[in-house]
Each structure stands twice: as structure tokens, then as C-alpha cells.
Scaffold this active site. Structure first.
Site, PDB file in Angstrom:
ATOM      1  N   PHE A 135       0.866  -1.173   0.000  1.00 35.60           N
ATOM      2  CA  PHE A 135       0.000   0.000   0.000  1.00 35.60           C
ATOM      3  C   PHE A 135       0.905   1.226   0.000  1.00 35.60           C
ATOM      4  O   PHE A 135       1.674   1.436   0.939  1.00 35.60           O
ATOM      5  CB  PHE A 135      -0.915   0.043   1.219  1.00 35.60           C
ATOM      6  CG  PHE A 135      -1.829   1.249   1.221  1.00 35.60           C
ATOM      7  CD1 PHE A 135      -3.077   1.186   0.626  1.00 35.60           C
ATOM      8  CD2 PHE A 135      -1.422   2.448   1.792  1.00 35.60           C
ATOM      9  CE1 PHE A 135      -3.915   2.303   0.603  1.00 35.60           C
ATOM     10  CE2 PHE A 135      -2.244   3.562   1.777  1.00 35.60           C
ATOM     11  CZ  PHE A 135      -3.490   3.492   1.174  1.00 35.60           C
ATOM     12  N   ASP A 222       9.835   2.379   1.342  1.00 39.13           N
ATOM     13  CA  ASP A 222       8.746   3.182   1.886  1.00 39.13           C
ATOM     14  C   ASP A 222       8.715   2.980   3.406  1.00 39.13           C
ATOM     15  O   ASP A 222       8.320   1.936   3.902  1.00 39.13           O
ATOM     16  CB  ASP A 222       7.436   2.718   1.239  1.00 39.13           C
ATOM     17  CG  ASP A 222       6.197   3.422   1.774  1.00 39.13           C
ATOM     18  OD1 ASP A 222       6.291   4.094   2.819  1.00 39.13           O
ATOM     19  OD2 ASP A 222       5.124   3.268   1.159  1.00 39.13           O
ATOM     20  N   LYS A 251       3.932  10.463   8.243  1.00 41.72           N
ATOM     21  CA  LYS A 251       3.267  10.071   9.483  1.00 41.72           C
ATOM     22  C   LYS A 251       3.939  10.618  10.738  1.00 41.72           C
ATOM     23  O   LYS A 251       3.724  11.756  11.107  1.00 41.72           O
ATOM     24  CB  LYS A 251       3.092   8.557   9.535  1.00 41.72           C
ATOM     25  CG  LYS A 251       2.047   8.058   8.525  1.00 41.72           C
ATOM     26  CD  LYS A 251       1.656   6.628   8.766  1.00 41.72           C
ATOM     27  CE  LYS A 251       0.631   6.133   7.742  1.00 41.72           C
ATOM     28  NZ  LYS A 251      -0.695   6.743   7.881  1.00 41.72           N
TER      29      LYS A 251
END
Length: 401
Positions: A135, A222, A251
């Protein structure tokens, strides 16, 4: 069936299936809702609130920054960008940084770097290798790199240029590279988050680094969800003793203030030049101050070590509480990024968690995700398990659908 606006939010586009709770304020690892109920935060805004809520050093720093400058634009130098970039390069061993607003934007920039890297080497049709379970975001490019048919549905045609293989399968990687000579980069989450807290194995990461060096490819890791100390090191790939060429972050970097970053090593650091990429809000003074203060507080308070130690306490408490329970497939992850895979869908637990006073999420339909603030204490870790374990046991005691 299409979602319809809720009676409480008739003017908000119905893109989220919300739980019946509205949070009001927080302190440390606890939050309160508008009805006065208190919850132990095992989600941290999906791995975002690194320092918890109302941190006594972060809040005054952000208040001071708001009183000075919130935003200028990238027409001008932003000294805090260099300060945060220098720190990210120091702790990663990489060379330079592009700042943006989110993980999606960081991943989008990484994909642009991969394509231009290929074009700069005469590859007119560069492709990127991605992985099952991945994702990377919901823009058209990152959606195309993602491996979730449900969130891709309705948005075809997807962006071409991706070759997908199985995670942790070195032979499959080698075969795909031989079959697709236009591949210019290998792109993966060091620990898949939305895909179910699935770690890339250490030996697999080391093999990817070797393969990329041998074939002159970019290794792009990532670390949007698993980076910024969450696993007990600054970045999850550091457990494998390797260094990527491109590393998207977001984040937890701003402890709740939106900030994304793409950190590049020497092989990728010069790919993007003036005019190749840009952003209006990215790297503004408020976001940069949030990043600078977050990393500073993490170092001063030893939060990497805390994530490792308290994460082990949480894992042990969950393992002990769920020992011998039929239907528990696996507890996996590292530090304060843990997943509990069950043998059935468990979305019903979310509302039950609200009633039990603990916040968490469910990802990949069957995996309970715990990504609490890195300031979590051992006692709070045990309390998360104390509140969560009975819910899991009750669910698994029911006949399997």
C-alpha cells in the site's frame, strides 16, 4: 452500494466509514471524546502522534512557531528545512531531502525519481517493481503501485509501468528483472502497514540491496508508517544493516502536523533538479519546526529504546493473553508496530474497542493493528493488552462465519 452522508455530517463527503465517537482532547497516550469518555490510544492517529498528545515540549514550540511564521512558500529559503534535512541525513546516512505534505506525496515523488533515473540512463519506458500486499497511497500513481483491488476498483485505467512480485521471494525478484529489463527501481514497504503488518525479511532486504547494486537500480524503501523510531531504530531497514537509495517518510515525522519527506542517497540525490518537482505547502516553517522538535525530543527522551522495550512488553502481554486461543494466526511486527492476525474478519472489534476504552485499527480485514505513541509506558502497554485480549477471545469463541 454507495455511501451516503451521515446525519451528523451532511456536508462532509462520505469517504470514511466512521466509528461513533468524536475525540475532544488528549494527554500523553490517552484521549477523551466529546461525551467525556476516556480511551487508551493504541493507534496514535495511524502511527502519526509519535509524542502522544499535548506534549509539554512540543506544544509550546509549535505555539511559538505559529506566532512567527506558519507558511512562506518555496520561492524563499526556509532555514528550518535545512535544519531538519541535515538531521534526517545524519540519522539515515543519506544525502539530501525533498519535503512535501504526506506519505502519498512522498511516494509519488519517489516514483518520479525512479522514472527520471531511468530516462537519464536512456531507458525510455522505465518500470518499477512493487510487491503483493503493498500500500503506497491513493493518488493514481501510488494506487497503481498498491496491491489492493478493492481500493483500485472504479479508478481504471491505472497508471502503467509497474511489475508486481511476491514479497520475500528473491528468486521471483531475479526472474522478474530478467523478464522486464526496463525496470529501473525496486519499491517496497520495509514493513507493510495497510497490507497486514508484514515485514520484509532481513535476508530479503539484504538481497535486494545486492541486486540493486549489481544491476544499477534504485532501492526505494517506503518507511512512511514503519519509520521514525517505530521499530526501535530510526528506520526499520536499519535492522538489516542496509541503506536505501530513496526513502519516503511521513506520518510520525511531525507528531501530528502534516509533513512528508523523500530522503535520497548519492545514487538518487541529483535526479530531481529545479523545475522537476515542487509543492506549495511542503516544507513550510510550521511543518519543519514540528519535525525538528519531534526528532530532538525523541533523542533526548530515548524513545527509540522505549519503542523497542515497551513494544516487547506489549507483544509478550498479547502473546500470554492469547496463548492457546484457536483462531489467532500470528502476532507479528517489531517495536510499537504490531499486528495480530486472526482466522476471520475482525472489523466488528473496532466498535467494541470504543466500548472497552481502547483505540486500534483493523487492516487487511483480519489483522488488528497497534501503532501507539512512542511515549507509551510498560504499564500502558499491558493495559492495552488487558482491554483488547477479552474482545479477541469473545470474537474467536463465536462460530467461524
Amino acid at each position: 452500494m454507495n455511501a451516503v452522508p451521515s446525519s451528523s455530517e451532511p456536508h462532509v463527503m462520505p469517504t470514511y466509514g466512521r466509528l461513533p465517537v468524536a475525540l475532544s482532547h488528549g494527554q500523553g497516550c490517552w484521549v477523551w471524546d466529546t461525551q467525556g469518555r476516556r480511551f487508551l490510544d493504541g493507534l496514535a492517529g495511524i502511527a502519526v502522534n509519535t509524542l502522544g498528545h499535548n506534549h509539554p515540549r512540543l506544544v509550546p514550540a509549535l505555539q511559538e512557531q505559529v506566532s512567527r511564521l506558519i507558511h512562506t512558500s518555496n520561492y524563499y529559503h526556509v532555514p528550518l528545512q535545512e535544519q531538519l534535512a541535515a538531521k534526517l541525513c545524519e540519522i539515515s546516512g543519506l544525502a539530501n531531502v525533498f519535503f512535501c505534505n504526506s506519505g502519498l506525496e512522498a511516494n509519488e515523488a519517489a516514483l518520479k525519481i525512479a522514472r527520471k533515473f531511468g530516462h537519464d540512463r536512456g531507458n525510455t519506458n522505465p518500470a518499477v517493481m512493487v510487491f503483493e500486499g503493498a500500500f503506497h497511497g491513493r493518488s493514481l500513481a501510488t494506487l497503481s503501485a498498491t496491491a489492493n483491488p478493492k481500493i483500485q476498483a472504479g479508478f481504471a485505467p491505472l497508471v502503467p509501468g509497474f511489475v508486481r512480485v511476491k514479497l520475500n521471494d528473491t528468486a521471483a525478484v531475479e526472474a522478474a528483472l530478467d523478464a522486464h529489463p526496463h525496470i529501473t527501481a525496486i519499491f517496497l514497504e520495509t514493513i507493510q502497514g495497510e497490507g497486514g503488518i508484514n515485514p520484509a525479511r532481513i535476508d530479503f532486504l539484504q538481497a535486494l540491496r545486492r541486486i540493486c547494486d549489481e544491476r544499477d537500480l534504485l532501492l526505494m524503501l517506503d518507511e512512511v508508517q514503519c519509520g521514525i523510531g517505530r521499530t526501535g531504530k530510526w528506520f526499520a531497514h536499519q535492522w538489516a544493516g542496509i541503506t536505501p537509495d530513496v526513502m519516503p517518510l511521513a506520518k510520525g515525522l511531525g507528531s501530528g502536523v502534516p509533513v512528508g519527506a523523500v530522503v535520497c542517497g548519492p545514487r538518487a540525490a541529483g535526479v530531481l533538479q529545479a523545475g522537476n518537482h515542487g509543492t506549495t505547502f511542503g516544507g513550510n516553517p510550521l511543518a519543519m519546526r514540528a519535525g525538528v522538535e519531534t526528532l530532538k525530543i525523541m533523542e533526548e527522551d530515548g524513545l527509540l529504546a522505549n519503542a523497542a522495550a515497551v513494544g516487547e512488553t506489549l507483544r509478550q502481554a498479547l502473546a500470554e493473553g492469547l496463548a492457546g486461543v484457536d483462531g489467532v494466526v500470528e502476532i507479528r511486527g517489531q517495536g510499537l508496530m504490531l499486528g495480530i492476525e486472526l482466522d476471520r474478519a475482525c472489523g466488528a472489534l473496532l466498535a467494541q474497542g470504543i466500548d472497552a476504552g481502547v483505540l486500534f485499527s483493523v487492516t487487511a480485514e483480519r489483522v488488528i493493528r497497534l501503532v501507539p505513541p512512542l511515549i507509551l509506558t510498560h504499564d500502558e502497554a499491558r493495559e492495552i493488552a488487558h482491554r483488547l485480549v477479552p474482545l479477541v477471545k469473545a470474537l474467536l469463541a463465536q462460530p467461524k462465519p
